[in-house]
Scaffold this active site. Structure first.
Site, PDB file in Angstrom:
ATOM      1  CE  LYS A 191      -8.158   9.161  -1.026  1.00 29.49           C
ATOM      2  NZ  LYS A 191      -8.658   7.969  -0.287  1.00 29.49           N
ATOM      3  N   GLY A 244       1.339   4.543   1.243  1.00 26.19           N
ATOM      4  CA  GLY A 244       0.393   3.469   0.949  1.00 26.19           C
ATOM      5  C   GLY A 244       1.123   2.268   0.381  1.00 26.19           C
ATOM      6  CB  THR A 246       4.763  -1.498  -3.307  1.00 24.52           C
ATOM      7  OG1 THR A 246       5.533  -1.281  -2.117  1.00 24.52           O
ATOM      8  CG2 THR A 246       5.678  -1.522  -4.511  1.00 24.52           C
ATOM      9  CB  THR A 248      -1.539   2.312  -4.304  1.00 19.37           C
ATOM     10  OG1 THR A 248      -2.165   1.144  -3.814  1.00 19.37           O
ATOM     11  CG2 THR A 248      -2.565   3.376  -4.567  1.00 19.37           C
ATOM     12  CD  GLU A 266       8.008   7.929   3.581  1.00 19.04           C
ATOM     13  OE1 GLU A 266       8.527   6.832   3.825  1.00 19.04           O
ATOM     14  OE2 GLU A 266       8.574   9.017   3.780  1.00 19.04           O
ATOM     15  CB  CYS A 300       4.738   0.471   6.662  1.00 16.76           C
ATOM     16  SG  CYS A 300       5.136   1.938   7.631  1.00 16.76           S
ATOM     17  CD  GLU A 397       3.158  -4.020   3.280  1.00 20.26           C
ATOM     18  OE1 GLU A 397       2.517  -3.634   2.293  1.00 20.26           O
ATOM     19  OE2 GLU A 397       3.694  -3.254   4.096  1.00 20.26           O
TER      20      GLU A 397
HETATM   21  P1  NDP Z   1      -3.269   1.901  -0.461  1.00 18.86           P
HETATM   22  O1  NDP Z   1      -2.083   1.992  -1.328  1.00 18.86           O
HETATM   23  O2  NDP Z   1      -4.386   1.022  -0.874  1.00 18.86           O
HETATM   24  O3  NDP Z   1      -3.931   3.332  -0.233  1.00 18.86           O
HETATM   25  C1  NDP Z   1      -3.213   4.435   0.273  1.00 18.86           C
HETATM   26  C2  NDP Z   1      -3.978   5.696  -0.062  1.00 18.86           C
HETATM   27  O4  NDP Z   1      -3.945   5.896  -1.469  1.00 18.86           O
HETATM   28  C3  NDP Z   1      -5.454   5.649   0.314  1.00 18.86           C
HETATM   29  O5  NDP Z   1      -5.881   6.927   0.719  1.00 18.86           O
HETATM   30  C4  NDP Z   1      -6.086   5.237  -0.993  1.00 18.86           C
HETATM   31  O6  NDP Z   1      -7.446   5.548  -1.051  1.00 18.86           O
HETATM   32  C5  NDP Z   1      -5.267   6.041  -1.967  1.00 18.86           C
HETATM   33  N1  NDP Z   1      -5.298   5.569  -3.347  1.00 18.86           N
HETATM   34  C6  NDP Z   1      -5.656   4.349  -3.816  1.00 18.86           C
HETATM   35  N2  NDP Z   1      -5.566   4.333  -5.170  1.00 18.86           N
HETATM   36  C7  NDP Z   1      -5.132   5.547  -5.555  1.00 18.86           C
HETATM   37  C8  NDP Z   1      -4.834   6.154  -6.815  1.00 18.86           C
HETATM   38  N3  NDP Z   1      -4.952   5.487  -7.951  1.00 18.86           N
HETATM   39  N4  NDP Z   1      -4.406   7.423  -6.837  1.00 18.86           N
HETATM   40  C9  NDP Z   1      -4.257   8.108  -5.687  1.00 18.86           C
HETATM   41  N5  NDP Z   1      -4.537   7.608  -4.472  1.00 18.86           N
HETATM   42  C10 NDP Z   1      -4.952   6.336  -4.398  1.00 18.86           C
HETATM   43  O7  NDP Z   1      -2.719   1.526   0.972  1.00 18.86           O
HETATM   44  P2  NDP Z   1      -3.551   1.133   2.234  1.00 18.86           P
HETATM   45  O8  NDP Z   1      -4.476   2.242   2.592  1.00 18.86           O
HETATM   46  O9  NDP Z   1      -4.100  -0.231   1.992  1.00 18.86           O
HETATM   47  O10 NDP Z   1      -2.408   1.095   3.355  1.00 18.86           O
HETATM   48  C11 NDP Z   1      -1.593   0.015   3.582  1.00 18.86           C
HETATM   49  C12 NDP Z   1      -0.278   0.164   2.842  1.00 18.86           C
HETATM   50  O11 NDP Z   1       0.364   1.356   3.247  1.00 18.86           O
HETATM   51  C13 NDP Z   1       0.691  -0.949   3.170  1.00 18.86           C
HETATM   52  O12 NDP Z   1       1.295  -1.411   1.994  1.00 18.86           O
HETATM   53  C14 NDP Z   1       1.718  -0.279   4.054  1.00 18.86           C
HETATM   54  O13 NDP Z   1       2.982  -0.869   4.037  1.00 18.86           O
HETATM   55  C15 NDP Z   1       1.738   1.090   3.497  1.00 18.86           C
HETATM   56  N6  NDP Z   1       2.296   2.003   4.482  1.00 18.86           N
HETATM   57  C16 NDP Z   1       3.556   2.498   4.290  1.00 18.86           C
HETATM   58  C17 NDP Z   1       4.136   3.307   5.240  1.00 18.86           C
HETATM   59  C18 NDP Z   1       5.492   3.887   5.032  1.00 18.86           C
HETATM   60  O14 NDP Z   1       5.810   4.866   5.707  1.00 18.86           O
HETATM   61  N7  NDP Z   1       6.330   3.356   4.158  1.00 18.86           N
HETATM   62  C19 NDP Z   1       3.435   3.641   6.479  1.00 18.86           C
HETATM   63  C20 NDP Z   1       2.124   3.077   6.569  1.00 18.86           C
HETATM   64  C21 NDP Z   1       1.581   2.288   5.596  1.00 18.86           C
HETATM   65  P3  NDP Z   1      -8.510   4.377  -0.752  1.00 18.86           P
HETATM   66  O15 NDP Z   1      -8.313   3.960   0.641  1.00 18.86           O
HETATM   67  O16 NDP Z   1      -9.787   5.028  -0.998  1.00 18.86           O
HETATM   68  O17 NDP Z   1      -8.219   3.272  -1.731  1.00 18.86           O
END
Ligand code: NDP
Length: 493
Positions: A191, A244, A246, A248, A266, A300, A397
């Site tokens: 997804k 994604g 923290t 979420t 992650e 990130c 962040e």
């Molecule tokens: P989000 O946490 O908003 O979303 C990540 C993914 O999870 C998206 O596909 C999102 O879908 C999906 N999602 C949202 N809600 C749910 C749920 N309840 N259940 C399952 N899936 C869900 O992150 P962002 O997309 O905004 O990305 C930025 C974040 O990612 C930053 O905090 C960044 O630090 C982190 N990140 C971490 C990395 C690491 O390796 N540690 C690397 C890169 C980024 P949708 O977009 O539709 O909401």
């Protein structure tokens, strides 16, 4: 005509090419969402709708999981060398379509096309190639128990892997999950973020060309709260790899907990970039510009908290601010752009909120600090000093082109400041003192520590975060271990 005129003309040409009609990819077929509805995909560089994304729900996830389950037995029994050959083909196809994929990534995510070409797409190809090879070298242990028994370990695929990825490095992070999952013999349902569906859609097409069997890779687009949540809660998905935010991630963990799913998270970071007075200042400034502003600060691993030993604080700040002012903010498709657009208006508002906090708390903004007056979601690269380390600006962040620079007087103080957040993803240390470098690296609460560099990534090393930056490690054999279940077999002799 100047070079800049030429490149903005080229950007317009690129944009005039037709957009992709995004569909779910289930069992080797492209389909609309069961709901029949779509979500608009907005181009960050223009603020205009450029495509539509299936608004999937639990019905689409059900179909995808069912296709992945059907494909699992045959795929997990396919010899590793054959799986490996298919992954290598997919890596080649990504490389062969680099220009198109880089353009899609730049339009969809707002990142400069030069960065997509240099970082995102080559890394996606490298991920498939790396795990295609790694799977041929995975080994397990065997022990003779005092001659009475032989113990050995089987590493078996888990089944259907649920893979959820964010919008900041769309194809890079999606392939970082799909490649090890399927190399290890699992099938998957991915997804991607609904903000950046285009390269995932193209990857699905390329997987057909690579002759990866139907059902091995399934991609369901849509909102995280609907499609993502359904994937996390599906009883036939025993393993989840999530990248994604923290908050979420905490929700994903809570939803996965009742079924005791295998989980890799992650998450976010607020990474320190520590510069001691003996460092190579010129190199530190040049690299800190990248670690602060690459991908608009939406990585990130970006080093958004810079700590500088007081003796060189002014020299660093002057050089860093000057270099920041030289960055060109502009159209992601323009070849000369250094900093592109943020992902969305909502994200821009969030970043702007932190700029307001900085001003209210008496911070000094040396450059930047404002939205750029043009269509799309652009914020000036911003350098702030004078804030307390307890400020939300230094604790949260921000995930934008915003960095703080703070002086320190001793190694002890630098460590306390660096470790003084709830995150622990990555850190950079600048020093020529070998002993100090190792000492500080060992003392940092951080999954990765770079000494005199940033984002030098070797795919064999473990990757992940401490504290609220995540749970578990991926990368290299850590990924193959995560995507397989170890089974001990004990034979009485
Ligand atoms: P989000 O946490 O908003 O979303 C990540 C993914 O999870 C998206 O596909 C999102 O879908 C999906 N999602 C949202 N809600 C749910 C749920 N309840 N259940 C399952 N899936 C869900 O992150 P962002 O997309 O905004 O990305 C930025 C974040 O990612 C930053 O905090 C960044 O630090 C982190 N990140 C971490 C990395 C690491 O390796 N540690 C690397 C890169 C980024 P949708 O977009 O539709 O909401």
């Amino acid at each position: 005509m100047t070079d800049v005129d030429e490149s903005s003309k080229a950007a317009k040409r690129n944009r005039s090419q037709s957009s992709v009609a995004v569909r779910n990819f289930i069992g080797g077929r492209f389909t609309a969402a069961a709901s029949g509805t779509t979500i608009p995909d907005i181009e960050p560089g223009t603020g205009e709708v450029m495509a539509s994304v299936p608004d999937s729900d639990e019905r689409d996830i059900e179909n995808a999981v069912s296709a992945a389950r059907q494909a699992f037995r045959a795929w997990s029994n396919t010899p590793a060398a054959e799986r490996s050959a298919m992954l290598l083909r997919l890596g080649d196809l990504i490389e062969g379509n680099l220009e198109e994929l880089a353009r899609l990534e730049a339009r969809d995510g707002g990142k400069p096309i030069s960065l997509a070409r240099r970082l995102d797409i080559p890394r996606a190809a490298a991920n498939f190639r790396f795990f295609a090879t790694a799977i041929l070298h995975q080994s397990t242990e065997a022990h003779s128990t005092d001659g009475t028994a032989l113990n050995y370990t089987l590493r078996q695929p888990v089944g259907v892997a649920g893979l959820i990825s964010p919008w900041n490095l769309p194809l890079y992070l999606l392939s970082w999950k799909i490649a090890p999952a399927i190399a290890a013999g699992n099938t998957c349902v991915a997804k991607p973020s609904e903000f950046t569906p285009l390269t995932a859609h193209r990857l699905a097409e390329l997987s057909l060309e690579a002759e990866i069997p139907p059902g091995v890779i399934n991609i369901v687009h849509g909102h995280g709260q609907k499609a993502g949540r359904a994937l996390v809660r599906h009883p036939d998905v025993p393993l989840l790899s999530f990248t994604g935010g923290t908050v979420t991630g905490a929700g994903v963990a809570a939803n996965a907990a009742p079924m005791f799913k295998k989980l890799s998270l992650e998450l976010g970071g607020k990474n320190p970039n520590i510069l001691f007075a003996d460092a190579d200042l010129e190199e530190a400034i040049a690299t800190s510009i990248r670690s602060s502003f690459w991908n608009q600060g939406e990585i990130c691993l970006c080093g958004s908290r810079i700590f500088v030993e007081r003796a060189v604080f002014d020299a660093f700040l002057d050089g860093f601010v000057e270099a920041t002012k030289r960055l060109r903010v502009g159209d992601p498709l323009d070849e000369t752009t250094d900093v592109g657009a943020l992902i969305s208006e909502a994200h821009l508002q969030k970043v702007s909120g932190y700029l307001e906090i900085a001003q209210k708390e008496g911070g000094t903004i040396h450059t930047g600090g404002k939205r750029v007056d043009r269509p799309g979601f652009f914020v000036e690269p911003t350098v702030i000093t004078g804030l307390s380390c307890d400020s939300d600006v230094l604790q949260d962040e921000i995930f934008g082109p915003v960095v703080t620079v703070t002086p320190f007087d001793s190694e002890e103080e630098a460590l306390a400041l660096a470790n003084g957040t709830r995150y622990g993803l990555s850190a950079t240390v600048w020093t020529r003192d070998l002993r100090r470098a190792h000492r500080v690296a060992a003392a940092l609460d951080s999954g990765t520590v770079w000494i005199n560099c940033w984002l030098l990534r070797d795919l064999r090393v473990p990757f992940g975060g401490m504290k609220e930056s995540g749970v578990g490690r991926e990368g290299g054999f850590e990924s193959l271990n995560f995507f397989t279940e170890p089974k001990n077999v004990c034979v009485k002799l």
